[in-house]
Write a protein that holds these residues in place. Structure first.
Motif, short mmCIF file in Angstrom:
data_model
loop_
_atom_site.label_atom_id
_atom_site.label_comp_id
_atom_site.label_asym_id
_atom_site.label_seq_id
_atom_site.Cartn_x
_atom_site.Cartn_y
_atom_site.Cartn_z
N ALA A 9 22.12 25.25 -9.09
CA ALA A 9 20.96 24.58 -9.68
C ALA A 9 20.59 23.36 -8.85
CB ALA A 9 21.29 24.14 -11.10
N PRO A 10 19.31 23.11 -8.71
CA PRO A 10 18.90 21.90 -7.99
C PRO A 10 19.28 20.66 -8.78
CG PRO A 10 16.98 23.03 -8.89
CD PRO A 10 18.18 23.88 -9.19
N PRO A 11 19.44 19.52 -8.12
CA PRO A 11 19.74 18.29 -8.85
C PRO A 11 18.54 17.86 -9.71
CG PRO A 11 19.61 17.89 -6.47
CD PRO A 11 19.40 19.34 -6.69
N ARG A 12 18.82 17.11 -10.76
CA ARG A 12 17.77 16.68 -11.69
C ARG A 12 16.67 15.91 -10.96
NH1 ARG A 12 16.79 15.75 -17.39
NH2 ARG A 12 14.66 14.98 -17.36
N ALA A 13 17.01 15.07 -10.01
CA ALA A 13 16.00 14.29 -9.29
C ALA A 13 15.01 15.21 -8.58
CB ALA A 13 16.67 13.35 -8.29
N GLU A 14 15.50 16.33 -8.05
CA GLU A 14 14.62 17.28 -7.39
C GLU A 14 13.67 17.94 -8.39
OE1 GLU A 14 15.30 21.47 -5.11
OE2 GLU A 14 16.59 19.80 -4.46
N ILE A 15 14.17 18.28 -9.56
CA ILE A 15 13.33 18.87 -10.62
C ILE A 15 12.28 17.86 -11.07
CG2 ILE A 15 13.32 19.73 -13.00
CD1 ILE A 15 14.47 21.75 -11.01
N ASP A 16 12.69 16.62 -11.29
CA ASP A 16 11.76 15.58 -11.74
C ASP A 16 10.65 15.33 -10.73
OD1 ASP A 16 13.21 15.28 -14.07
OD2 ASP A 16 14.28 13.48 -13.38
N ALA A 17 10.91 15.58 -9.45
CA ALA A 17 9.93 15.33 -8.40
C ALA A 17 8.99 16.51 -8.13
CB ALA A 17 10.65 14.95 -7.10
N LEU A 18 9.26 17.66 -8.76
CA LEU A 18 8.43 18.84 -8.52
C LEU A 18 7.02 18.63 -9.02
CD1 LEU A 18 10.89 21.69 -9.56
CD2 LEU A 18 10.09 21.18 -7.25
N GLN A 19 6.07 19.10 -8.23
CA GLN A 19 4.66 19.03 -8.61
C GLN A 19 4.23 20.38 -9.16
OE1 GLN A 19 2.66 16.09 -8.39
NE2 GLN A 19 4.79 15.42 -8.26
N GLY A 20 3.29 20.35 -10.10
CA GLY A 20 2.77 21.59 -10.64
C GLY A 20 3.56 22.09 -11.82
N ALA A 21 3.33 23.37 -12.14
CA ALA A 21 3.91 24.01 -13.32
C ALA A 21 5.26 24.63 -12.98
CB ALA A 21 2.96 25.07 -13.85
N VAL A 22 6.27 24.33 -13.81
CA VAL A 22 7.62 24.82 -13.59
C VAL A 22 8.20 25.29 -14.93
CG1 VAL A 22 9.97 24.17 -12.89
CG2 VAL A 22 8.01 23.24 -11.66
N LEU A 23 8.89 26.41 -14.89
CA LEU A 23 9.65 26.88 -16.05
C LEU A 23 11.12 26.85 -15.69
CD1 LEU A 23 10.27 28.25 -18.74
CD2 LEU A 23 9.64 30.43 -17.68
N LEU A 24 11.89 26.05 -16.43
CA LEU A 24 13.34 26.06 -16.31
C LEU A 24 13.87 26.92 -17.44
CD1 LEU A 24 14.26 22.28 -15.82
CD2 LEU A 24 14.25 24.07 -14.10
N GLU A 25 14.64 27.92 -17.08
CA GLU A 25 15.25 28.81 -18.08
C GLU A 25 16.76 28.68 -17.96
OE1 GLU A 25 15.68 33.55 -19.10
OE2 GLU A 25 14.23 32.93 -17.58
N PHE A 26 17.39 28.18 -19.00
CA PHE A 26 18.84 28.01 -19.01
C PHE A 26 19.47 29.12 -19.84
CE2 PHE A 26 17.24 23.75 -18.23
CZ PHE A 26 18.07 23.30 -17.21
N GLY A 27 20.54 29.72 -19.31
CA GLY A 27 21.24 30.77 -20.02
C GLY A 27 22.39 31.30 -19.19
N ALA A 28 22.79 32.54 -19.49
CA ALA A 28 23.86 33.20 -18.75
C ALA A 28 23.56 34.70 -18.71
CB ALA A 28 25.21 32.95 -19.41
N ASN A 29 23.96 35.35 -17.63
CA ASN A 29 23.68 36.77 -17.46
C ASN A 29 24.35 37.64 -18.52
OD1 ASN A 29 21.98 36.61 -15.10
ND2 ASN A 29 23.83 36.03 -13.97
N TRP A 30 25.45 37.19 -19.10
CA TRP A 30 26.18 37.97 -20.09
C TRP A 30 25.75 37.66 -21.53
CZ3 TRP A 30 28.27 34.47 -23.28
CH2 TRP A 30 28.56 33.21 -22.75
N CYS A 31 24.85 36.70 -21.72
CA CYS A 31 24.46 36.22 -23.05
C CYS A 31 23.50 37.19 -23.74
CB CYS A 31 23.80 34.85 -22.88
SG CYS A 31 22.93 34.25 -24.33
N GLY A 32 23.88 37.68 -24.91
CA GLY A 32 23.05 38.61 -25.67
C GLY A 32 21.70 38.03 -26.05
N HIS A 33 21.66 36.77 -26.46
CA HIS A 33 20.39 36.13 -26.80
C HIS A 33 19.48 36.05 -25.58
CE1 HIS A 33 21.61 34.95 -30.85
NE2 HIS A 33 22.76 34.53 -30.34
N CYS A 34 20.08 35.78 -24.43
CA CYS A 34 19.31 35.69 -23.18
C CYS A 34 18.73 37.05 -22.82
CB CYS A 34 20.20 35.17 -22.05
SG CYS A 34 20.89 33.54 -22.36
N MET A 35 19.53 38.09 -22.97
CA MET A 35 19.05 39.45 -22.67
C MET A 35 17.90 39.83 -23.61
SD MET A 35 22.48 41.60 -21.81
CE MET A 35 23.91 40.59 -22.11
#
Length: 107
Positions: A9-35
């Motif tokens: 994952a990129p550091p938070r400072a890098e995310i905060d500096a991003l311009q434009g529209a961004v979707l951060l999706e947090f989860g895990a590949n094995w997570c049933g809710h995520c699937m």
């Protein structure tokens, strides 16, 4: 749209500096809710290909998820120029995700 959660994952400072529209999706590949959220997310993502999508593997000790106070998966955080404009936790309906994309677009 990304299809797999990645552990790097990129550091938070890098995310905060991003311009434009961004979707951060947090989860895990094995997570049933995520699937379960992937089909509605894919449906809602159509037409928003210009949105930068980070699919971040989350878990204990993962600093980016902690900095956004993620507690449940999946958590979708919609950012515009580094500022949070919408957040969804365990979304199961494409309409709910589409509404968040609308907030991201500013329409």
């Amino acid at each position: 749209m990304k299809t797999r959660y990645i552990p790097e994952a990129p550091p938070r400072a890098e995310i905060d500096a991003l311009q434009g529209a961004v979707l951060l999706e947090f989860g895990a590949n094995w997570c049933g809710h995520c699937m379960a959220a992937q089909a509605p997310l894919e449906a809602a993502f159509a037409g928003h290909e210009g949105v930068t999508h980070y699919k971040v593997e989350d878990g204990p000790g993962r600093p980016l998820g902690r900095s956004f106070r993620v507690k449940l998966w999946p958590t979708l955080i919609f950012l515009r120029d580094g500022q949070e404009v919408a957040r969804l936790v365990r979304p199961l309906k494409a309409d709910d995700i589409s509404t968040a994309f609308t907030q991201l677009d500013g329409h």
